[in-house]
Design an enzyme around this catalytic site. Structure first.
Site, PDB file in Angstrom:
ATOM      1  CB  VAL A  81      -0.897   0.008   1.258  1.00  0.00           C
ATOM      2  CG1 VAL A  81      -1.752   1.234   1.312  1.00  0.00           C
ATOM      3  CG2 VAL A  81      -1.749  -1.254   1.299  1.00  0.00           C
ATOM      4  CB  CYS A  82       0.962   4.259  -2.109  1.00  0.00           C
ATOM      5  SG  CYS A  82       1.888   5.799  -2.191  1.00  0.00           S
ATOM      6  CD  GLN A  83      -1.056   3.206   5.628  1.00  0.00           C
ATOM      7  OE1 GLN A  83      -0.607   2.073   5.656  1.00  0.00           O
ATOM      8  NE2 GLN A  83      -2.120   3.549   6.310  1.00  0.00           N
TER       9      GLN A  83
END
Length: 150
Positions: A81-83
């Protein structure tokens, strides 16, 4: 660390955005649960996730992974996830697990062109939003888990 994680797990269990939150295989440093998006095209399903805490948590950020396949520009095919919240340069040790989960749900509910791991899907969302929505809805129907009752 175990006491803090136990307290944070209880806090996260009271949050309506996730269900079935529990330690994975009894390991308090690995949680699993279901995220319940609020907005189309994902709100017809539930998405299994894992949240893994580093041995030196909270000094290092946890890692969120989506285990359920999702058609989303901010999640790669392996569930990464791009977090930014959990990146080394943005992580703050006072950040709680529920904040990480809330941020993850916000990403699912509102795909952000600045938080992208799949450029092809980001372009499709930007250039052909109706095509993206149709494909994401279909993918959700085929891959997401059934949403649990209240």
């Amino acid at each position: 660390m175990a006491a803090r994680l136990a307290k944070e797990l209880e806090e996260a269990r009271r949050w309506a955005g996730a269900r079935e939150l529990r330690p994975l295989e009894g390991d308090m440093r690995r949680w699993e649960g279901l995220l319940l998006p609020n907005n189309p095209p994902y709100n017809t399903g539930a998405f299994r996730f894992e949240l893994t805490f580093a041995p030196n948590h909270p000094l290092s950020p946890p890692c969120a992974t989506l285990c359920t396949s999702i058609y989303h520009p901010g999640v790669d095919p392996d569930g990464h996830v791009c977090q930014p919240l959990t990146s080394a340069q943005h992580w703050v040790p006072t950040t709680r697990a529920i904040q990480v989960l809330q941020d993850l749900l916000l990403l699912l509910d509102s795909p952000d062109p600045q938080r992208v791991l799949r450029q092809d899907l980001a372009r499709e969302l930007q250039d052909q939003p109706e095509v993206f929505l149709r494909r994401a809805e279909e993918h959700t129907r085929h891959h997401a888990e059934q949403r649990p009752g209240p």
